[in-house]
Scaffold this active site. Structure first.
Site, PDB file in Angstrom:
ATOM      1  N   ASP A 138      -1.197   6.851   9.322  1.00 19.89           N
ATOM      2  CA  ASP A 138      -0.276   7.735  10.111  1.00 19.89           C
ATOM      3  C   ASP A 138       0.696   6.859  10.820  1.00 19.89           C
ATOM      4  OD1 ASP A 138      -2.033   6.349  12.143  1.00 19.89           O
ATOM      5  OD2 ASP A 138      -2.388   7.992  13.232  1.00 19.89           O
ATOM      6  N   SER A 139       0.960   5.573  10.604  1.00 17.45           N
ATOM      7  CA  SER A 139       2.060   4.819  10.879  1.00 17.45           C
ATOM      8  C   SER A 139       3.107   5.366  10.173  1.00 17.45           C
ATOM      9  CB  SER A 139       2.000   3.232  10.448  1.00 17.45           C
ATOM     10  OG  SER A 139       1.351   3.275   9.194  1.00 17.45           O
ATOM     11  N   ASP A 199      -5.042   8.520   6.326  1.00 15.95           N
ATOM     12  CA  ASP A 199      -5.637   8.195   7.681  1.00 15.95           C
ATOM     13  C   ASP A 199      -5.805   9.704   8.476  1.00 15.95           C
ATOM     14  OD1 ASP A 199      -5.842   6.709   9.812  1.00 15.95           O
ATOM     15  OD2 ASP A 199      -3.819   6.029  10.110  1.00 15.95           O
ATOM     16  N   LYS A 234      -9.602   7.515   6.895  1.00 22.07           N
ATOM     17  CA  LYS A 234      -9.748   6.455   7.929  1.00 22.07           C
ATOM     18  C   LYS A 234      -9.717   7.318   9.175  1.00 22.07           C
ATOM     19  CE  LYS A 234      -6.512   3.538   9.301  1.00 22.07           C
ATOM     20  NZ  LYS A 234      -6.365   3.899  10.665  1.00 22.07           N
ATOM     21  N   GLU A 251      -9.912   6.855  13.793  1.00 20.54           N
ATOM     22  CA  GLU A 251     -10.145   5.956  14.696  1.00 20.54           C
ATOM     23  C   GLU A 251     -11.037   6.172  15.585  1.00 20.54           C
ATOM     24  OE1 GLU A 251      -6.165   5.666  16.604  1.00 20.54           O
ATOM     25  OE2 GLU A 251      -5.020   5.304  15.007  1.00 20.54           O
ATOM     26  N   GLU A 262      -8.225  -4.036  14.908  1.00 18.26           N
ATOM     27  CA  GLU A 262      -6.658  -3.971  15.124  1.00 18.26           C
ATOM     28  C   GLU A 262      -6.622  -4.518  16.429  1.00 18.26           C
ATOM     29  OE1 GLU A 262      -4.160  -0.633  14.413  1.00 18.26           O
ATOM     30  OE2 GLU A 262      -2.355  -1.411  15.237  1.00 18.26           O
TER      31      GLU A 262
END
Ligand code: KIV
Length: 289
Positions: free
Chosen positions: A50-51, A89, A119, A121, A189
């Site tokens: 999602d960057s 993501d 993915k 978080e 991270e």
């Protein structure tokens, strides 16, 4: 026709790499041409992170990224990747309401996006329940702890997580809980390298570090940071292998100069008539008085 020479990376093959102590190399990609280069280079995991929001769409952080944007960018990456394992993501608020909606959103990455896994978080109790449900629905999940950019408003700033004793211990617990919930790998991270080492030694599944030192089972980085495609200050953990922005700017300056000076297009970049065709056309031209 599938290319039989290419052996695609799978979740079991990533696990084997950990067991054999072979490093896993991961990178982000968000479109077809870059994903093709990344895949052909031999990158094991291609994350449609999602960057995307920051490096491609120009948002200030990852919060505004939508499911539609993520699916839109996951599709071309999956089309390009013949070997690398594509992971989508899950963007902010795509897995925060009901279990049902979260599972549906995750399934879209596989069914529509062509990804092999998602993915997510975080490692709260609710998140662990969701991961169990996703795994039950045959959706492989990669975890992500440490600095979790989707919590930016909660955290206040992007900073290293796990420097203090209690924070380090809770990161280790989070990693173990995530493993129990069924994830196949976890991103660490911005974590001190010693904490990442402890987690990597304790987990059976592979750890993938970003700003987490050399002891992780693999490494990931954002493509645009690696090739120097954006300006601005890069985090300490980024190694810039190329100044692509500089190279592109140089090429654009050359193009502008060439057009202005009449050097482009030249003969070799133009189409030409046969001389006899030209003669016939010119013969019919109205004569100038
Ligand atoms: O969104 C992303 O690119 C990521 C990686 C940096 C791990 O989450």
């Amino acid at each position: 026709m599938p290319d039989h020479k290419i052996e695609p990376v799978t979740i079991p093959s990533l696990q084997t790499k950990k067991e054999k102590n072979e490093k896993i190399v991961a990178l982000t990609a968000y479109d077809f041409p870059v994903a093709k280069i990344v895949d052909e280079a031999g990158i094991d995991i291609i994350l449609v992170g999602d960057s995307l929001g920051m490096v491609v769409l120009g948002y200030e952080n990852t919060i505004p990224v939508t499911m539609e944007e993520m699916i839109h960018h996951t599709k071309p990456v999956s089309r390009a990747a013949k070997r690398g394992l594509v992971i989508g993501d899950m963007p902010y608020f795509s897995f925060h309401l009901s279990l049902e909606e979260s599972v549906y959103n995750a399934s879209r990455f596989l069914k529509e996006g062509g990804a092999k896994a998602v993915k997510i978080e975080g490692a709260s109790k609710k998140r662990l329940r969701l991961i169990e449900t996703l795994v039950e629905a045959e959706i492989p999940v990669m975890g992500h702890i440490g600095l979790t950019p989707q919590s930016i408003h909660h955290l206040g700033q992007y900073r290293v997580r796990g420097k203090a004793v209690e924070e380090a211990k809770s990161l280790i617990d989070e990693a173990l809980n995530l493993e129990k919930s069924g994830i196949f790998s976890v991103v660490l991270e911005c974590v001190p390298d010693q904490v990442a080492r402890i987690i990597t030694e304790k987990l059976k599944i592979p750890t993938i570090g970003i700003g987490a030192g050399p002891f992780c089972d693999g490494q990931i980085i954002v493509f645009h940071d690696l090739v120097g495609l954006l300006d601005g200050r890069l985090p300490k953990f980024v190694k810039k292998y190329l100044d692509l922005q500089g190279l592109i700017s140089q090429a654009l300056n050359n193009y502008i100069e060439d057009v202005k000076e009449g050097r482009f297009p030249d003969k070799s970049h133009s189409y030409h008539l046969k001389p006899e065709t030209l003669r016939l056309i010119e013969k019919d031209k109205p004569r100038k008085k």
